[in-house]
Each structure stands twice: as C-alpha cells, then as structure tokens.
Design an enzyme around this catalytic site. Sequence first.
Site, mmCIF file in Angstrom:
data_model
loop_
_atom_site.group_PDB
_atom_site.id
_atom_site.type_symbol
_atom_site.label_atom_id
_atom_site.label_comp_id
_atom_site.label_asym_id
_atom_site.label_seq_id
_atom_site.Cartn_x
_atom_site.Cartn_y
_atom_site.Cartn_z
ATOM 1 N N CYS A 93 31.620 31.882 17.789
ATOM 2 C CA CYS A 93 30.672 31.203 18.676
ATOM 3 C C CYS A 93 31.141 29.755 18.865
ATOM 4 C CB CYS A 93 29.277 31.242 18.043
ATOM 5 S SG CYS A 93 28.056 30.257 18.914
ATOM 6 N N ARG A 121 -8.393 11.443 -7.661
ATOM 7 C CA ARG A 121 -9.560 10.689 -7.248
ATOM 8 C C ARG A 121 -10.695 11.630 -6.834
ATOM 9 N NH1 ARG A 121 -11.130 8.897 -2.176
ATOM 10 N NH2 ARG A 121 -12.694 7.280 -2.346
ATOM 11 N N CYS A 148 26.414 31.806 22.656
ATOM 12 C CA CYS A 148 27.387 32.873 22.877
ATOM 13 C C CYS A 148 26.726 34.222 23.180
ATOM 14 C CB CYS A 148 28.314 33.013 21.664
ATOM 15 S SG CYS A 148 27.495 33.717 20.235
ATOM 16 N N LYS A 156 0.862 -1.179 0.000
ATOM 17 C CA LYS A 156 0.000 0.000 0.000
ATOM 18 C C LYS A 156 0.898 1.229 0.000
ATOM 19 C CE LYS A 156 -4.137 1.948 2.086
ATOM 20 N NZ LYS A 156 -3.728 3.335 2.059
HETATM 21 S S1 IVH Z 1 -6.555 -0.385 -4.811
HETATM 22 C C1 IVH Z 1 -10.944 -0.417 -4.825
HETATM 23 N N1 IVH Z 1 -3.991 -0.805 -4.451
HETATM 24 O O1 IVH Z 1 -5.059 3.357 -0.941
HETATM 25 C C2 IVH Z 1 -9.495 -0.337 -5.027
HETATM 26 N N2 IVH Z 1 -4.949 1.184 -3.565
HETATM 27 O O2 IVH Z 1 -8.042 3.700 0.492
HETATM 28 C C3 IVH Z 1 -8.907 0.873 -4.416
HETATM 29 N N3 IVH Z 1 -3.348 2.637 -2.435
HETATM 30 O O3 IVH Z 1 -7.151 5.492 -2.754
HETATM 31 C C4 IVH Z 1 -7.509 1.084 -4.674
HETATM 32 N N4 IVH Z 1 -1.577 1.385 -2.764
HETATM 33 O O4 IVH Z 1 -4.613 5.829 -2.933
HETATM 34 C C5 IVH Z 1 -5.041 0.029 -4.223
HETATM 35 N N5 IVH Z 1 -1.726 -1.284 -4.211
HETATM 36 C C6 IVH Z 1 -2.769 -0.456 -4.002
HETATM 37 C C7 IVH Z 1 -2.628 0.755 -3.311
HETATM 38 C C8 IVH Z 1 -3.750 1.554 -3.111
HETATM 39 C C9 IVH Z 1 -2.026 2.515 -2.243
HETATM 40 C C10 IVH Z 1 -4.171 3.775 -1.928
HETATM 41 C C11 IVH Z 1 -4.997 4.469 -2.973
HETATM 42 C C12 IVH Z 1 -6.414 4.347 -2.518
HETATM 43 C C13 IVH Z 1 -6.252 4.074 -1.063
HETATM 44 C C14 IVH Z 1 -7.391 3.188 -0.577
#
Ligand code: IVH
Length: 670
Positions: A429, A135, A409, A114
């Site tokens: 200093c 988004r 100083c 993530k």
């Molecule tokens: S999938 C329904 N995959 O996490 C699918 N999200 O709250 C939604 N994010 O808005 C996204 N890494 O900004 C997905 N490997 C990943 C991700 C990812 C980061 C973030 C993304 C999304 C938030 C989800």
Amino acid sequence: MSASAAKTIEELRHSILEHDYRYYVLAQPTITDEEYDKLLRQLQDLESRHPHLVTPDSPTQRVGGQPTREFPTVTHAVPMLSLANTYNEEDVREFDRRVREGLSAPYRYVAELKFDGIAISLVYEDGLLVRGATRGDGTRGDDITANLRTIRSIPLRLRSVKNAFRSIEVRGEVYMRRDDFERLNAEREAAGERLLINPRNTAAGTLKLQDPQVVATRPLQFSAYYLRADGVTLSSHHANLQILRDLGFPVSEHTKICPTIDSVIEYWRAWEAKRDSLPYDIDGIVVKVDALAHQQELGAIAKSPRWAVAFKFASRSATTRLNDILFQVGRTGTVTPVAGLEPVFVGGSTVSRATLHNEDYIADLDIRIGDTVVVEKGGDVIPKVSGVVAEKRPASARRFRFATRCPECGSRLFRPEGEANHYCENSDCPAQVRGRIEHFASRTAMDIEGLGEAAIDQFVDQGLLHTIGDAYDLHAQREALMRLERWGKKSVQNLLDAIEASKQRPFSRVLFALGIRHVGAGVAQLLARQFPTIDLLLKARKPELEQVSGIGPRIADSVERFFADEHNRALVNRLRAAGVTMQEERRADTTGPLNGKTVVLTGTLTSMTRDEAKERIEDLGGKTTSSVSKNTDFVVAGAEAGSKLTKARELGVRVLEEEEFLRLLTGRRL
Ligand code: IVH
C-alpha cells in the site's frame, strides 16, 4: 537474631523512606536506582524471613490488599469545600473588594497553581497514614486508602518532626504528568487497547480502580496544599505549606506570596503564558488569603470559602461541528479515523482536523457526523475530539460506519480479535510504503538527514524507492537524483553521506527502525539485549520471546510474524549485505543480578546449549567457571546434573533450576 533483624529492618526502612523523599518529593536523589533496588531487596529479603516484623508503613507494603467491589464511604471531619471560579481581571478585583470589606486589618494573598487533578484527603494518626479519601460531595467521599498508598510521593509515615503534628489531615491534588500520560497511551495504542482521554480523567479513573495492583502501575503524583492539625495553633497558609514540606509532602515550588491583587494578576498572566513549560496540566491559579485568622473571619458561603478563589485560564477546548470522518493510513497499516471539523479557533490556532483514535473510541462517545463536538488541544499534542454536546444533536446526524476498504489502495481492512485498530494488510500500500520509509529514516530511528517526507514522496513517485532497502542502493542513482527538482550535487552528496552514516546505528535502533508492529524504541532495546544478533531473533519463537520481561503475547506474536515473512527476511538480508548493524555491540549489562557473579553450569539445559548459556551470562556481566568452590555464586543445574550439584549442596552454594535461571537471564527478580 530477631532483635537484630528488627533493628536492621528499621534502619533499612528509614533509609528507603529517606531516599523516597529525596527522589519523589525533592527530586534530588542521592543514590542510583540500582543502589535503591538493592536496599529494597535487602528489606524484602529480611521481611520474608521475619514475617512477623512486617508493618503497614514499610516501603515494601505500598501495594497490598485485595481488589474491592466498592469503596466504603467516609465522612470528612471538616467538609472539603470547592472554589468559586473567576475568569477575568474584573472578577478577581471584585473578589479582592469583598475580602477587603470583610477584614478589619491589612492582609496578603498566596497565589498557587491550580492543578488539573483530583482533590483527596489523607489522615495520619500517630505519624502513620491511616486513611485516604476522595472529596466526594464535600461531606462524604470514598475510602480509597489502598489506592493512594501506591503513590510513591505520598508518605506512608511522616518524617519525624514535632510530635504535635503526628495526627493531622492533609489535602492536595493527585494528578498525572503529561509525559507519563502520553507514554501510557502509546503503550495502550501499541497493545490495541482503549485510549485514555486526558491526564485528568486518567488520574480520576485510576483512583476509582478496584485493584490497587493496577493502580500501582499507573504513574500518579501528589501535591499537598492544605493542612489541618487539631490542637496546634497554625498561623498562615504559607507557613502550613512549609510544615507540609517538613513532614515529607511534595508541595509546589511555584507558590508565591502576593501582597496585592495586582501581583496576583501578574502571577496569573505569567503562568497563562508559560503553562506549557510545566510537565503537568494546570487550568488556572488559586488565590488564598494567607492568614488563617483572616480566613476564619471571612468564613464560607454555601460550598466555597470567601477567602479563596480560582482564577482560571481561557479554555483550550472549544465546540464545533463535525462535518465528516476521514481516514489516514499509517506506516504499519493502522487506519485512523480523523475528524473533519468546521474550523474553530482553540488554544491559539485554528483547528480543522482532530484525531478520533479508533472505532471503539467513536462508539464509546457515540459521536455522529453532524454532531457538535468538543475539541481539546493540550500543550503540544495533536488536537482530539473529546466529547459530544448531546443536546445539540441535529435530527440529521448520521451514525458512522468504519471503512471496509483502505482509502489508499482499496484492499479490505482487517480488525484483529481483541484489538481496537483496523489495519490495511497490503504491505505494498503506497501509504504504508511511504510511512515505513519515513519511520525508518526518522530521527529516533536511523536518523537519515535529508530523507524526510517530501524527499520520500519524490523518490517513491520516481520509482527510486520501493522499500527501505533501496535507500542503500541510492548511491548508484546519483545522476538520477541530481536530475530531480530541488536536488543538486551538494544536497545529493549530503544525503548519500547520511545514508552511509546510518549503517553505524546500534542494533536496537535498527530493530526499532524496521517498524515491527508493537515494537517501540523501548521494546526494541529489550529485544536487542536478549537477542543480541539478528540470527537469534530470526530464529526466536513466541515462547522464547515471551520469556523477556516487558514482552507479552501480543508483541511476541507480532515479532514472530514479522520475521517469518519472506519479504521481511529478504529486507533484513539486504540491509545486512549493505553493512547495516545487525548485532548488539558487546557490552556487559552491569545492572542485573548476574553482574560480577561466578556461575557454574552443570547438567543439560533444555532451552539452550551450554555455549549459549555461557554467552548470556557473560552478556550480563557474570563469568562461568568449570568447578564449584566456595567462591561460586550460583550453580545452574540442568537435567542429570551430577557431582557438581552435590558439591554445591555441600558448600551451601545457591542452586538454580533451569526455570529460575531463565528468569534471571530475562531480568526478573528471583
Ligand atoms: S484549595 C477551600 N488549592 O480545585 C480550598 N484547590 O474547586 C479548596 N485544586 O477541589 C481547595 N489546585 O481539586 C486548592 N492549589 C490548589 C488547587 C486546588 C487544584 C482543585 C481541587 C479543588 C478544586 C476547587
């Protein structure tokens, strides 16, 4: 002519896009940066001669468009959902139970990282990037196409695969690497500009900038994790990721198929433990049901799908009370405010101090003494205060006033116009004296082993060291050194040997080691290249310094002031007398536009003598001859140039005016 130009242009584009893909996506370049630049220059050149052949997907067109006032709103064809969060094993097992109940057949998961970045959507029509958007609220976002086009790992044109995939939507994360973030902040700090809070905020803020030119200077990355291709039957998320790779998108290599929820948990544990080994921040993992048919079967509730969940890591930020604000004096006299915190356990250790950067940072976040503040700890970075919990502000919270005098100083502090930092201007200093020597001896500067913080404190206290220059007289103090606590014959000898060896460090390292404000290791190299001896640098004035690309007015001013100072000139002379390197080793620079070129100088130049010009051409790998022939690459024409200029024109040799010549010398493109 135009038809063959069109063909060459297309070939160059194809080749550049291919190299972009190898460099930015595969991270396996097959040509050098110089070769790449050459291709790009050829393309730029041809396009400028045939402007009607320029198309938006040309690699020369990444940065374009005028700054906007606000971004148009776009509606996502399919809403961009977000993920439900889970934080522990139990919650993840619960998610798995719901998946099992919702499906009639066996299923598997894909686990991925993530990214701590910003979700974006990219639309390709007929193989070309036509729209990029944030988004937003999931239904409507901002059209930030011009900004996204500047990100080099986002293809402007899909790599030719099947036609079926020419009109698609791709989603993924834009993020900034930690090292790029640190570099950006170091540059801003040196320039006295406002500091950025963390890579994620910086990436988010960058995408919202109204000027794509500025966005292009910020190192952003992209990683794709979603594909929509109407009219094509797609089977699974994992297969989609491979299609995305084939289409030319960067896709994380750490994605893993997990047949069971146990293997998902294992993946989560493994990444929690090694998250710092990644060059970018992640805040957890994402678990997705792999088969698209299964995803459909499960559907979504409200704004998040039932087929995916975020499994987050324990936070690396915590809240605690700000008890006090202290001040630290650095080697260049910068006075930094430091938070004195109620000790708090965060990211694996107890933190009681955190940086507050500067006066503006504190004012921007409206931080007051007595507040409950957010403390963040990244991988290997110094903890910092990143925010205030406004609801928890006690009535007794005090606004903070920056010190007016140096805590070390007592001299009056100075905040230059337009800078965020306060400085103690007393170069004697004690904090600065110690700091300067520490910097001078440090590994990236003169690399004098044995001359660390503790030794410096000791030597300064004993009156053995007042300035850097004293280090080179320490050999005359052998007896005194050996009488000091913790020092013996052997360790003193080792120290003296290390000091002796430091005399051989290259000129650029010496310049960096001097600790000139705003001159980091990179700027020191630029200076050493353009002013290869200390005497040239001692003479250099602001306008000349500013000619060097990468050196702006602030740095130029600082360098001029440093070398104008009597003490500093004395220091330089002392180092020189001690045998420290004070000139660049002659090594022709073979990367510039003058490498291998034959140049003829004619007429009078105003900015340098003929000899100096000759020397500088040679430094850049070129040679000078006295007469013009068809083998001459450039004729540099100063004032009152005569027959050589006429000859050059006859032969069609490229003639450079003084200004153009200077630009070439300072590494700018013509
Ligand atoms: S999938 C329904 N995959 O996490 C699918 N999200 O709250 C939604 N994010 O808005 C996204 N890494 O900004 C997905 N490997 C990943 C991700 C990812 C980061 C973030 C993304 C999304 C938030 C989800």
